[in-house]
Design an enzyme around this catalytic site. Structure first.
Site, PDB file in Angstrom:
ATOM      1  N   GLY A  48       0.851  -1.184  -0.011  1.00  0.00           N
ATOM      2  CA  GLY A  48       0.010   0.006   0.028  1.00  0.00           C
ATOM      3  C   GLY A  48       0.840   1.313   0.045  1.00  0.00           C
TER       4      GLY A  48
ATOM      5  N   GLY B  13       0.375   5.736  -0.009  1.00  0.00           N
ATOM      6  CA  GLY B  13      -0.452   7.227   0.001  1.00  0.00           C
ATOM      7  C   GLY B  13       0.398   8.220   0.253  1.00  0.00           C
ATOM      8  N   GLY B  14      -0.369   9.284   0.593  1.00  0.00           N
ATOM      9  CA  GLY B  14       0.364  10.716   0.844  1.00  0.00           C
ATOM     10  C   GLY B  14       1.568  10.562   1.617  1.00  0.00           C
TER      11      GLY B  14
ATOM     12  N   GLY C  90       3.410   7.831   2.693  1.00  0.00           N
ATOM     13  CA  GLY C  90       4.747   7.087   2.472  1.00  0.00           C
ATOM     14  C   GLY C  90       4.115   5.786   1.931  1.00  0.00           C
TER      15      GLY C  90
ATOM     16  N   VAL D   1       3.774   1.476   2.465  1.00  0.00           N
ATOM     17  CA  VAL D   1       3.818   0.408   3.491  1.00  0.00           C
ATOM     18  C   VAL D   1       3.983  -1.139   2.951  1.00  0.00           C
ATOM     19  CG1 VAL D   1       2.169  -1.031   4.977  1.00  0.00           C
ATOM     20  CG2 VAL D   1       1.680   1.256   4.534  1.00  0.00           C
TER      21      VAL D   1
ATOM     22  N   LYS E  47       5.510   0.863   8.042  1.00  0.00           N
ATOM     23  CA  LYS E  47       5.098   2.213   7.122  1.00  0.00           C
ATOM     24  C   LYS E  47       6.219   2.920   7.207  1.00  0.00           C
ATOM     25  CE  LYS E  47       1.906   5.947   7.016  1.00  0.00           C
ATOM     26  NZ  LYS E  47       0.574   6.541   7.268  1.00  0.00           N
TER      27      LYS E  47
ATOM     28  N   ASP F  41      -8.167  10.854   8.068  1.00  0.00           N
ATOM     29  CA  ASP F  41      -8.342  10.544   6.696  1.00  0.00           C
ATOM     30  C   ASP F  41      -9.065   9.065   6.481  1.00  0.00           C
ATOM     31  OD1 ASP F  41      -7.821  10.289   3.978  1.00  0.00           O
ATOM     32  OD2 ASP F  41      -5.813   9.382   4.318  1.00  0.00           O
TER      33      ASP F  41
END
Length: 738
Positions: free
Chosen positions: A423, A425-426, A428, A430, A444, A540
């Site tokens: 995974g 996202g904004g 970093g 995972v 993460k 979020d």
């Protein structure tokens, strides 16, 4: 005042290309005879072409147009200024957006609009070569895509005048810049109406925002006091695009039977970038890999600068050999006569001594570097509050929290191999990892951390370690000896709620299962808001941050990012981030994150469960882009059934679906004060869940009303025309007029 986002959404998508139609046609092995290879001063190499039969497919067709006395190259309506087959990049000009004070109207005037939509095309904006640039002395601007919102605040300080070539983003610089995320094909530019030049127009009349090639930008103070930045190059700025033959990896392109493989030249190889796959000549060769025989051998012997050889140079296929004539040997790149045997012993002795000296120096250097690295790790450990965290862990014996070393996490993730990414996202990426104890974990790896977050990190980790709830992903520990700390969570195997709803190709999901997942998620958020000490705002909430374990029990994740988020009002005002479709409109207006922001986002998740539709769909009609706006419209028109998922829509379920819809509507109230708390939401979902479990629930409406605490009436009558109008504007990003 021009409504900026409405104008953008209404513009024709001139960059929208049908990728399947463009790439699925027969791909020629080379351009046909008679094809032009130049437009004005710009080379047009294959796979590009100026006619359909000259380009590898429609996505690479360009237009050569004479504008006045100048011949220019265009892709649709954007000027192309450079093409590179070797780098797989194209340089284009895109628009600069500005807002200026208008003395005639005593208001703000907006000119041109920074936007782009290249969905379905062979191109993607280069994250490495471009930056989001914001200029002005009171400018809060940001870019919005279908998956992110990111921007920054540029201000000026009368006591610290801006300097040329300085765009640090610190207070008073008059300029700030933000990294562009990877894989961006869509963006729109916005100005926040709370920040403008009304009070400073005499010295600084305008604000600007654009996406621009970082190498082409150099800040000048004249950009603040005049219109020179906007007026140059027809109000456009250069931007770098990466391109790929098709949006497939090299492996997928090689086995695709419908589209011929593009790397047709011998001595060529395939590479994959953010746009797809492209070709390049192998090492030791040059030319065009898209043409049969296009990669030719480099004659290294003809280029003494790049390939030095002081002796006899002999070119080979893909390389070269450098040797000396008989009686001479190559010493330090120079051919010299061989020494007599009398000198052999001193030379050998000197060589051995030199080797020993080099080994000794190397060992000394490595020892010093190891000690230096150890000191750096200790410094990071102290900066992130490691000593405080360690002492608190010793004093609180019941805390199950571990401080990992960087080496442990590197071994667990195979040195953070990209194949272990599960995974991103904004904040970093995972990674899935396996510890020495064979325990599976999720690591993460964050990208950045500011000074305030660095000071509070150890204290915040101690708070997070004490969170213990069956519906919250457990944080197991962290690594503090790196520049940006890493977090270690328990591994959840069954993916995200987003995958379950949208990625299972119509797999049946019962109403009971959906309601249970919603209740478990609400319970987790209510725990963070009400039971954690201090309370934690997630920040979020979305279906991709709700994970499912082996029994499909909901686990709320990524809450660690919320407590690390800025908690100071001034910090909030400099950066707005979130996910389109879930973002609280009140937060967009005030830049103040509250627990009611989580309630709004959870309301959107409820809509996803009810409708099986995505929160934001950039490809849909204007009134259907935002799921929340579409829902409010359906409620206003008393047409709730039209947007419900067919799998759960039947006469027996409508009472419950209406109650869930009513709860979602309350969560989506424009004012946070009018929204319920997450505790109220969880209690209501629990009552609904228990009612559905009773076999007599469909027959005894009075008992149903008693358990729910209120009659199951349709709520569309409560949606006033005025509240729906405001909701529509804010949901589409129009309330601020940008």
């Amino acid at each position: 005042m021009v409504k900026f986002s409405r104008l953008l959404l209404g513009l024709p998508a001139v960059w929208m290309l049908a990728a399947a139609a463009a790439a699925a046609d027969d791909v020629p092995a080379a351009r046909g005879p008679g094809c032009a290879t130049r437009c004005g001063d710009i080379d047009v190499p294959y796979p590009f072409g100026l006619d359909p039969q000259c380009a590898i497919h429609a996505g690479f067709q360009l237009n050569c147009t004479t504008v006045g006395r100048t011949t220019k190259l265009f892709h649709n309506n954007l000027e192309v200024i450079k093409l590179s087959v070797q780098d797989g990049k194209a340089w284009l000009k895109t628009w600069i957006s500005r807002e200026c004070y208008n003395q005639t109207t005593s208001g703000m005037l907006y000119g041109n609009y920074a936007w782009m939509n290249i969905t379905g095309s062979p191109y993607v904006l280069s994250a490495d070569d471009n930056k989001i640039i914001v200029l002005g002395c009171n400018s809060f601007a940001y870019m919005r895509s279908d998956s992110y919102i990111i921007g920054c605040l540029a201000t000026c300080d009368v006591n610290i005048p801006p300097k040329n070539d300085s765009c640090s983003g610190t207070a008073g610089a008059g300029c700030c810049q933000v990294d562009l995320p990877k894989g961006v094909r869509v963006y729109q530019g916005f100005f926040n109406s709370l920040y403008n030049t009304t009070a400073i127009w005499r010295n600084t009349p305008c604000n600007y925002v654009t996406v621009m090639e970082r190498a082409a930008f150099s800040f000048s103070t004249t950009y603040l006091t005049s219109s020179v930045f906007y007026d140059r190059d027809d109000s456009r700025s250069p931007v770098v695009m990466e391109w790929g033959i098709t949006q497939k990896t090299c492996e997928a392109a090689k086995i695709d039977k419908n589209v011929p493989y593009a790397c047709v030249s011998n001595y060529s190889e395939c590479i994959t970038n953010d746009a797809g796959y492209l070709c390049k000549c192998s090492r030791g060769f040059k030319g065009n890999p898209y043409i049969a025989g296009g990669c030719t051998d480099i004659d290294e012997c003809q280029d003494k600068v790049t390939y030095p050889c002081a002796g006899i140079c002999k070119n080979t296929v893909g390389g070269y050999n450098c040797s000396c004539s008989p009686g001479k040997s190559l010493i330090n790149g120079v051919c010299e006569k061989k020494q007599k045997s009398v000198w052999m012993a001193p030379v050998v002795g000197g060589s051995v001594g030199l080797v020993v000296l080099v080994i000794a120096i190397t060992c000394t250097y490595l020892i010093r570097e190891r000690r230096k690295l150890h000191r750096i790790k200790q410094m990071y450990f102290r900066q992130h509050g490691g000593l405080l965290l360690f002492e608190e862990m010793k004093s609180q014996q019941g805390v199950a929290f571990k401080i990992f070393s960087e080496e442990e996490l590197q071994q667990a993730t195979n040195r953070f191999d990209e194949q272990h990414v599960i995974g991103h996202g904004g904040h970093g990426k995972v990674y899935k990892g396996v510890l020495k104890s064979d325990a599976e974990v999720a690591v993460k790896r964050c990208m950045t951390i500011d000074e305030q977050q660095r000071k509070e990190f150890g204290k915040e980790m101690l708070i997070l370690s004490q969170i213990n709830h069956k519906n919250i992903v457990k944080i197991l520990g962290c690594c503090l000896e790196v520049e940006v700390p890493m977090l270690v969570y328990e591994f959840i195997p069954n993916g995200t709620l987003f995958d379950l709803i949208h990625g299972n190709h119509g797999k049946h999901i019962s109403l009971g299962t959906r309601l249970r997942i919603a209740y478990e998620s609400a319970e987790a958020l209510a725990y963070l808001h009400s039971c954690a000490s201090p309370p934690i705002i997630h920040g979020d909430v979305k279906s991709t941050n709700i994970l499912l374990d082996g029994d499909y029990t909901a686990k709320v994740s990524d809450f660690g990012a919320s407590i690390l988020a800025p908690n100071d009002k001034s910090q909030f005002a400099t950066l707005v981030q979130g996910t389109c479709g879930y973002l609280d409109p009140e937060y967009m207006q005030t830049c103040q994150l509250t627990d009611k922001s989580d309630v709004y986002s959870f309301g959107v998740v409820l809509l996803e469960l009810l409708t099986r539709k995505k929160a934001f769909n950039l490809e849909g009609p204007e009134h259907e882009k935002s799921l929340s706006m579409r829902f409010l419209y359906a409620m206003k028109e008393n047409k709730l059934e039209n947007i419900l998922d067919d799998q759960i829509k039947n006469n027996g379920n409508m009472d419950y679906l209406e109650e869930i819809a009513k709860l979602a509507w309350r969560c989506l109230e424009m004012s946070g004060l009018n929204r319920p708390s997450m505790k109220e939401v969880a209690d209501k979902l629990d009552r609904l869940r228990k009612v559905i479990q009773h076999p007599w629930a469909h027959e005894n409406s009075e008992e149903l009303d008693s358990l729910l605490g209120e009659p199951p009436s349709m709520v569309s009558s409560a949606v006033t025309t005025e509240s729906f109008s405001i909701a529509k504007k804010i949901a589409m990003g129009l309330e601020s007029g940008r």
